[in-house]
Design a protein around this motif. Structure first.
Motif, short mmCIF file in Angstrom:
data_model
loop_
_atom_site.label_atom_id
_atom_site.label_comp_id
_atom_site.label_asym_id
_atom_site.label_seq_id
_atom_site.Cartn_x
_atom_site.Cartn_y
_atom_site.Cartn_z
N ALA A 1 102.28 -0.08 77.48
CA ALA A 1 103.62 -0.69 77.45
C ALA A 1 104.34 -0.63 76.12
O ALA A 1 103.74 -0.41 75.03
N THR A 2 105.64 -0.47 76.40
CA THR A 2 106.42 -0.44 75.18
C THR A 2 106.80 -1.82 74.40
O THR A 2 107.53 -1.89 73.46
N THR A 3 106.47 -3.01 75.21
CA THR A 3 106.82 -4.17 74.72
C THR A 3 106.38 -4.67 73.48
O THR A 3 105.04 -4.48 73.31
N ASP A 4 107.06 -5.13 72.79
CA ASP A 4 106.56 -5.48 71.40
C ASP A 4 106.39 -7.05 71.67
O ASP A 4 107.07 -8.10 72.08
N LEU A 5 104.85 -7.41 71.28
CA LEU A 5 104.36 -8.85 71.55
C LEU A 5 104.29 -9.75 70.36
O LEU A 5 103.81 -10.97 70.35
N ALA B 1 95.71 -6.84 75.95
CA ALA B 1 94.61 -6.14 76.67
C ALA B 1 95.74 -5.51 77.82
O ALA B 1 95.46 -4.26 77.97
N LEU B 2 96.58 -6.02 78.51
CA LEU B 2 97.33 -5.40 79.27
C LEU B 2 98.40 -4.40 78.89
O LEU B 2 98.70 -3.20 79.34
N ARG B 3 98.91 -4.47 77.51
CA ARG B 3 99.82 -3.58 76.96
C ARG B 3 99.09 -2.42 76.74
O ARG B 3 99.41 -1.21 76.79
N LYS B 4 97.92 -2.55 76.26
CA LYS B 4 97.11 -1.50 75.65
C LYS B 4 96.59 -0.63 77.03
O LYS B 4 96.82 0.54 77.01
N LEU C 1 108.18 -13.39 79.95
CA LEU C 1 108.36 -12.24 79.03
C LEU C 1 108.16 -11.05 80.00
O LEU C 1 106.92 -10.81 80.77
N ALA C 2 109.09 -10.03 80.18
CA ALA C 2 108.88 -8.80 80.93
C ALA C 2 108.15 -7.63 80.06
O ALA C 2 108.39 -7.53 79.00
N ILE C 3 107.10 -7.50 80.60
CA ILE C 3 106.17 -6.32 80.01
C ILE C 3 106.41 -5.24 80.54
O ILE C 3 106.41 -4.72 81.72
N GLN C 4 107.22 -4.25 79.73
CA GLN C 4 107.57 -2.88 80.37
C GLN C 4 106.54 -1.86 80.45
O GLN C 4 105.51 -1.82 79.67
N THR C 5 106.31 -1.36 81.66
CA THR C 5 105.60 -0.55 81.92
C THR C 5 106.02 1.09 82.42
O THR C 5 107.03 0.85 83.24
N PRO C 6 105.20 2.04 82.36
CA PRO C 6 105.56 3.20 82.80
C PRO C 6 105.29 3.42 84.16
O PRO C 6 104.29 4.13 84.55
N LYS C 7 106.21 2.81 85.20
CA LYS C 7 106.02 3.04 86.70
C LYS C 7 104.63 2.90 87.16
O LYS C 7 104.05 3.44 87.82
N LEU C 8 104.24 1.43 87.09
CA LEU C 8 103.16 0.88 87.26
C LEU C 8 102.98 0.73 88.78
O LEU C 8 103.93 -0.05 89.54
N LYS C 9 102.28 1.26 89.53
CA LYS C 9 101.90 1.24 91.13
C LYS C 9 101.16 -0.25 91.28
O LYS C 9 100.47 -0.77 90.51
N ARG C 10 101.77 -0.77 92.60
CA ARG C 10 100.80 -2.01 92.84
C ARG C 10 99.47 -2.02 92.95
O ARG C 10 98.76 -3.07 92.51
N GLY C 11 98.82 -0.87 93.42
CA GLY C 11 97.63 -0.67 93.51
C GLY C 11 96.89 -0.58 92.22
O GLY C 11 95.89 -1.34 92.01
N ASP C 12 97.53 -0.05 91.23
CA ASP C 12 97.19 0.02 89.82
C ASP C 12 97.07 -1.37 89.35
O ASP C 12 96.17 -1.95 88.46
#
Length: 277
Positions: free
Chosen positions: A88-92, A81-84, A5-16
């Motif tokens: 993320a906009t992904t519907d779980l 927890a990750l979505r929050k 499942l691809a969790i869509q994220t708003p430009k998540l950086k590797r460090g974050d």
């Protein structure tokens, strides 16, 4: 063979990505992956950061099939927890049912591929879920109990090709003891002492019916299984009645073959797959 499942994220950086998972329990990090593995429950899965993209527009969640159903229950908590955290906009909402459907198909596929799978016993789904809940909460539960009271992990062992639910009680120590099929009494300080060899630690594998009379008066409520809280004493010495009980027993097995939780499958799914062959 697994679910992705691809969790869509708003430009998540590797460090974050690394900073978030490094603060959460049970994760092991590499350059592009956060691997989850809970030693108490046996559940594992991963979140993958795209190796050639930064910032990432999504991270990929992976969970294997042909597993007991509670893998999805635990993964659901981490997904939420990750979505929050990353907004993320992904519907779980479809995740548990989609994974369960794929998991049931995997049971059928494995039955067809490997004849050895047709002899797997499994355990009832309701029981597996209670075992998972007990193990999932055991660390937090120990923090709530009086100091020194141990919460044992529930495990399955194989004895003469039979799956048996058990747990460990060591040297009559204070413990929150759940009702299981058999109890492993581990003796170190309370092991028999021999003239020539001295004291050698051993184990006694007792049916619950033999353990119950000595713990019966310590019944407590509010747990997944009937449970008995054997209290810590101010002197830190075990209660005399428990010491006597431990020392009266005869050694049975030195080694018991424990099963990893991912190998104890849902009996209902196994039976359904067998009937479909």
């Amino acid at each position: 063979m697994g679910y992705e499942l691809a969790i869509q994220t708003p430009k998540l950086k590797r460090g974050d990505f690394h900073a978030y998972f490094s603060k959460r329990p049970h994760y092991h990090l590499s350059s592009h992956q956060a691997w989850y593995e809970n030693e108490d429950t046996g559940v594992y899965f991963s979140f993958d950061y795209p190796p050639n993209q930064e910032p990432a527009s999504s991270v990929l969640f992976k969970l294997n099939y042909f597993r007991p159903h509670f893998f999805a229950l635990e993964a659901k908590e981490e997904l939420a927890a990750l979505r929050k955290h990353v907004d993320a906009t992904t519907d779980l909402s479809a995740f548990p049912s989609a994974w369960n459907e794929g998991n049931a198909s995997a049971y059928l596929e494995m039955m067809g591929k490997k004849k050895s799978c047709r002899y797997l016993q499994g355990r009832p789904t309701k029981e597996l879920e209670k075992v998972w809940q007990w193990n999932y909460q055991r660390t937090a539960r120990m923090q709530e109990l009086p100091a020194g009271v141990y919460v044992p992990k529930l495990i399955y062992v194989t004895v003469e090709e039979e799956l048996i639910l058990t747990c460990l009680w060591s040297d009559a120590s204070p413990v929150l003891l759940p009702m299981v099929e058999r109890v492993i009494l581990h003796r170190k300080a309370m092991a028999p002492s021999h003239v020539f060899s001295g004291r050698k630690e051993d184990s006694c594998f007792l049916p619950w019916e033999q353990v119950l009379p000595v713990v019966l008066s310590h019944r407590v409520s509010g747990h997944e299984f009937p449970a008995y809280q054997l209290p810590a004493r101010p002197s830190s010495d075990p209660a005399p009645e428990f010491v006597r009980f431990f020392r009266q027993q005869k050694k049975t097995w030195e080694v018991l073959e424990g099963l990893e939780p991912d190998k104890v499958l849902n009996r209902e799914l196994l039976e359904k797959a067998k009937q479909a062959l």
